[in-house]
Design an enzyme around this catalytic site. Sequence first.
Site, PDB file in Angstrom:
ATOM      1  CG  ASP A 140       5.815   3.105   4.551  1.00  7.78           C
ATOM      2  OD1 ASP A 140       6.723   3.099   4.385  1.00  7.78           O
ATOM      3  OD2 ASP A 140       5.391   2.061   3.979  1.00  7.78           O
ATOM      4  CG  ASP A 191       5.817   1.037   8.276  1.00  5.81           C
ATOM      5  OD1 ASP A 191       6.812   1.682   8.267  1.00  5.81           O
ATOM      6  OD2 ASP A 191       5.323   0.462   7.328  1.00  5.81           O
ATOM      7  CD  GLU A 237       2.217  -2.248   4.196  1.00  6.63           C
ATOM      8  OE1 GLU A 237       2.298  -3.673   4.249  1.00  6.63           O
ATOM      9  OE2 GLU A 237       3.576  -1.802   3.516  1.00  6.63           O
TER      10      GLU A 237
END
Length: 808
Positions: free
Chosen positions: A436, A670, A666
């Site tokens: 990410d 996600d 995080e």
Amino acid sequence: METTLLHSTIHVASFPSPTRSIRLKRVNSLKPTLSFTHPVIRFNFKPLNYRPVNCLSHPRINHQHHHHDHHHHHRHNDCSELSGPQKAVIKFAKATRWLDLANFLREHLQLCCCAAALFLAAAACPYLLPKPAIKPLQNAFLAVAFPLVGVSASLDALTDIAGGKVNIHVLMAFAAFASIFMGNSLEGGLLLAMFNLAHIAEEFFTSRAMVDVKELKENYPDSVLVLNVDDDNLPDVSDLAYRSVPVHDVEVGSYILVGAGEAVPVDCEVYQGTATITIEHLTGEVKPLEAKVGDRIPGGARNLDGRMILKATKTWNESTLNRIVQLTEEAQLNKPKLQRWLDEFGEQYSKVVVVLSLAIALIGPFLFKWSFIGTSVCRGSVYRALGLMVAASPCALAVAPLAYATAISSCARKGILLKGGQVLDALASCHTIAFDKTGTLTTGGLMFKAIEPIYGHWIQSKKTHDISCCIPNCETEALAVASAMEKGTTHPIGRAVVDHSMGKDLPSVSIDRFEYFPGRGLTATVNGIESGTEGGKELKASLGSVDFITSLCKSEDESRKIKEAVNASSYGRGFVHAALSVNEKVTLIHLEDRPRPGVSDVIAELKDHARLRVMMLTGDHESSAQRVANAVGINEVYCSLKPEDKLNHVKSTSRDMGGGLIMVGEGINDAPALAAATVGIVLAQRASATAIAVADVLLLRNNISGVPFCVAKSRQTTSLVKQNVALALSCIILASLPSVLGFLPLWLTVLLHEGGTLVVCLNSVRALNDPSWSWRQDIQHLINQFKSKHSVLQKTDARSNTMPAASL
């Protein structure tokens, strides 16, 4: 000195109790431990005179499997787990004081060493004494030495047999006592003595691989000093009133007093004072940190100096150290597939070994013309069968998975928590890694750059034909609305907007009827803007990505015009964008997201050394995502992804590539991708509770530098496990065949058997070392170490040579 002791707070399992400590852990009335510290680990040596228990049970019952069948710890304060025959055996042993004697002999290492010395002395008699004195002295030595190792071994074996268990203890005891009846008492005694001593050494090396979670718990404070505060105002520091509160009862918002040398009980924020703290035992960060007002401190951090007043931000159940303890305990319980199979295989294998040994003992004389008992010329079939029984025991094979526990401990010391040994297998099978962007590759601390009205704000005067903004201070009002909508958020964009609005003279905004769309944005109703021309009216507001805002448009033409306005922005396309729409007037918010320091090195290592396919999955628009990707060295970028898009991309990539995929993130958006990935890795300090719950690996340091270490450690561990299995099988074959063929005496068979087990344990302990990507790297590391030591020695010699000259 104080700093050094405080740094050494991650411990390993305690040193075994003597002789049969592998199978015995006292749980009552332990005397204080003797310990010495190491820069990384501490060994604790229990005193040798534990107090025997009074429960009518055997010290080896109530099996708690540690690593393998012959290497388990036994607690005996729960008689309910014994079978009827076992209770009968123990009752008889207690009535005859057999149990008390066995406990006493087990608990004294020096007695086992004395027995081994006496057996060796008996073996040396024929070479040192005149012939008439050999036999009497040998018999005297054996009469003293054999009970020292045989009393506890016979009780252990008898109790196991009564419970229907056939394990290595039964095999060894049977082989040893069968040797007596065959006239080989010396070999039987040496067998038991070496078996006990080898297991003590094995337990010592095994203990180096295990993080003792109980030690972390014991160092945790039972109570804390909570200040008495009225109306959230602290009294004068010189006149503090406080009370002692159990650490489990500390509430969020409580003010805690922590002095020098004390541990921070729960996650806190510094309210008053400054101090130097260490979190080495939590994250592996060796350098002490300066804690000042406003800094956040994780639970378990140690205060090296100074005194602080801290404000609790989490309860004990949610604190960092408690979470580490829980996850480490869970990781040790979650066994990998190989270890689960070996646990089930071990006892059945032992029974097969017994059957094969009986077959050799009974059928050997008929097939191979061996004598049954044996002669001075040829070893008999019973002797060969006993050799097979000892050599083919699965001890070495059963400790092969020890490398998993060692690797989990090694990662924990680096601030990396794995949820079980199976995670290492999964990591080693992965060929792709996806990151990410926001908060993972970048700092996540977005900086507010500008706010720009782009659509619906402009009006043209009929008289002058001049174009002007609909409201003179529309940018200020847009910031006020955005700040009010994002108040209390944890999203990086929302935090940046709220932080930028702090301290600014903004109009008062009333917000109502929120609706949140994960990964896209949110909508709300603005009840009134204090200084606006439309004050008092209810206005519909939406805040989120440009795609989210355009999806709410009433017509495709309006959506197209907004996108064109975004593309024509005077600030360009390199920033992170968020769009705010209030009453069909769109304002673009520009934010800057910076890559984390060292991320480019991490990506390069994953690509060049780990040979992983690296990609970025982000919900941000293409220009912002591409800017960060170029900065960190990622070539494969997928942008403008919703949470479900990330999930589908993870699934499709795993399916198409034919290997596992690692997802690093995080945020709550996600979580679906983390759950679907082969291995999910999160930054624990920033991650949402949902992301932490579904992740397989938690990085306690606030960066992704631990990701290459995890991948390298997984490959190192799987390699060590394969080596262990190969070593174990080799030892079994090399010891079994010569024993059956009559080439090896029993004592040498035991030596080979236990030596192989020790070799496997030592090989597993190698997982404590930092991993490397190739053997060339290992060689280069050794060369560099040699050069550095050589240069230090040269400098030392040069100094020693100059000292006499200076004195002259």
